[in-house]
Design a protein around this motif. Structure first.
Motif, short mmCIF file in Angstrom:
data_model
loop_
_atom_site.label_atom_id
_atom_site.label_comp_id
_atom_site.label_asym_id
_atom_site.label_seq_id
_atom_site.Cartn_x
_atom_site.Cartn_y
_atom_site.Cartn_z
N LYS A 79 1.53 -4.57 -2.62
CA LYS A 79 2.17 -3.65 -3.17
C LYS A 79 3.44 -3.01 -2.42
CE LYS A 79 -1.12 -0.70 -4.19
NZ LYS A 79 -2.07 0.51 -4.86
N ALA A 108 -5.33 -4.94 -12.16
CA ALA A 108 -4.95 -3.61 -12.54
C ALA A 108 -3.47 -3.62 -11.91
CB ALA A 108 -5.55 -2.59 -11.72
N ASP A 109 -3.22 -4.04 -10.77
CA ASP A 109 -1.80 -4.25 -9.88
C ASP A 109 -0.97 -5.19 -10.74
OD1 ASP A 109 -2.73 -2.22 -8.11
OD2 ASP A 109 -2.95 -3.62 -6.72
N ARG A 110 -1.56 -6.10 -11.14
CA ARG A 110 -0.54 -7.19 -11.80
C ARG A 110 -0.11 -6.57 -13.31
NH1 ARG A 110 -0.10 -11.86 -10.42
NH2 ARG A 110 -2.08 -12.15 -9.19
N LYS A 111 -1.20 -6.06 -13.82
CA LYS A 111 -0.83 -5.39 -15.16
C LYS A 111 0.23 -4.22 -15.13
CE LYS A 111 -3.03 -3.10 -19.11
NZ LYS A 111 -4.43 -2.74 -19.66
N ALA A 112 0.04 -3.26 -14.01
CA ALA A 112 0.89 -2.43 -13.88
C ALA A 112 2.29 -2.72 -13.16
CB ALA A 112 0.33 -1.37 -12.92
N GLY A 113 2.50 -3.92 -12.70
CA GLY A 113 3.74 -4.52 -12.11
C GLY A 113 3.74 -4.21 -10.81
N ALA A 114 2.69 -3.69 -10.30
CA ALA A 114 2.88 -3.23 -8.68
C ALA A 114 2.87 -4.66 -7.87
CB ALA A 114 1.65 -2.70 -8.30
N GLY A 149 -8.40 3.16 -14.84
CA GLY A 149 -7.88 2.10 -14.46
C GLY A 149 -8.75 0.90 -14.55
N ASP A 180 -9.70 -0.38 -18.05
CA ASP A 180 -8.83 -1.02 -18.64
C ASP A 180 -8.57 -2.31 -18.18
OD1 ASP A 180 -6.61 1.97 -18.66
OD2 ASP A 180 -8.25 1.58 -20.00
N THR A 181 -9.00 -2.65 -16.96
CA THR A 181 -8.83 -3.95 -16.56
C THR A 181 -10.13 -5.00 -16.72
OG1 THR A 181 -9.11 -3.20 -14.34
CG2 THR A 181 -6.85 -3.14 -15.36
#
Length: 213
Positions: free
Chosen positions: A8, A46-52, A103, A106-107
């Motif tokens: 990130k 989760a990070d990929r989904k959030a664009g992080a 989170g 959600d993932t």
């Protein structure tokens, strides 16, 4: 630490391949570690989904199970739709006290700890087939029977020469140095050292580092 925090912040490497060799009889003793791998998988999703993290960030977890009983013959076939319906309830009940942040719910990936343990305890794909399956175009576009998300399970020890060759051939354009870190038996270190030397050249260098905990 790399997939949890450093990606990130833009730190390298963008591709992280993890290799774990475990004896079949010791799998239950490492349930805490399997849970950690599952948690990291959810974190990356989760990070990929959030664009992080970017699409170029790649996580690959390879598990090699040795001394597998000869009675292990079940081919692990995954039906994502059925797995999602069956395991979501089971996971939420079993891990209710651990899913404190929304989170992770959600993932949800359609599989959970029970599925991962079943996959590892029934590794029907030989490690000798890894290069021709996982690192081939066919394997990239098709769902493999030994895969759950970023996790792959194999029967037998790693075929390091095939793995090093595949990593060399499939590395991102412009990447010249590949870091190799290991912690374990000295014999594994010797094999890794030899393959680092063997597959290093003018366009790619494999650097071995030993981790001590």
């Amino acid at each position: 630490a790399v997939p949890r925090h450093k990606w990130k912040k833009g730190f390298q490497p963008e591709t992280l391949r993890f290799f774990w060799v475990v004896r079949h009889s010791e799998i239950d003793s490492f349930e805490w570690f399997v849970e950690l791998l599952d948690d990291i998988t959810h974190k990356v999703v989760a990070d990929r989904k959030a664009g992080a993290i970017t699409p170029y960030h790649r996580l690959e977890i390879n598990i090699y199970v040795t001394s597998v009983p000869s009675t292990t013959q079940i081919v692990r076939q995954i039906d994502p739709a059925k797995a999602a319906a069956k395991n979501m309830v089971k996971e939420r009940r079993a891990n209710e006290n651990k899913l404190k942040d929304a989170g992770k719910l959600d993932t949800y990936l359609g599989f959970g700890m029970d599925d991962i343990k079943t996959l590892i305890k029934n590794p029907t794909v030989s490690s000798k087939e890894q290069a021709s399956l996982q690192y081939s175009q066919w394997g990239y576009y098709n769902r493999l029977p030994n895969r759950l998300g970023y996790i792959y399970a194999y029967n037998g020890r790693p075929q390091w020469d095939q793995i090093f060759n595949a990593v060399r051939e499939n590395r991102h354009q412009g990447v010249q140095e590949v870091g190799v870190c290991y912690c374990g038996a000295p014999r594994i270190g010797e094999d890794l050292k030899e393959n680092c030397r063997k597959f290093s050249g003018s366009d790619a260098t494999f650097t071995l580092n030993k981790e001590v905990f």
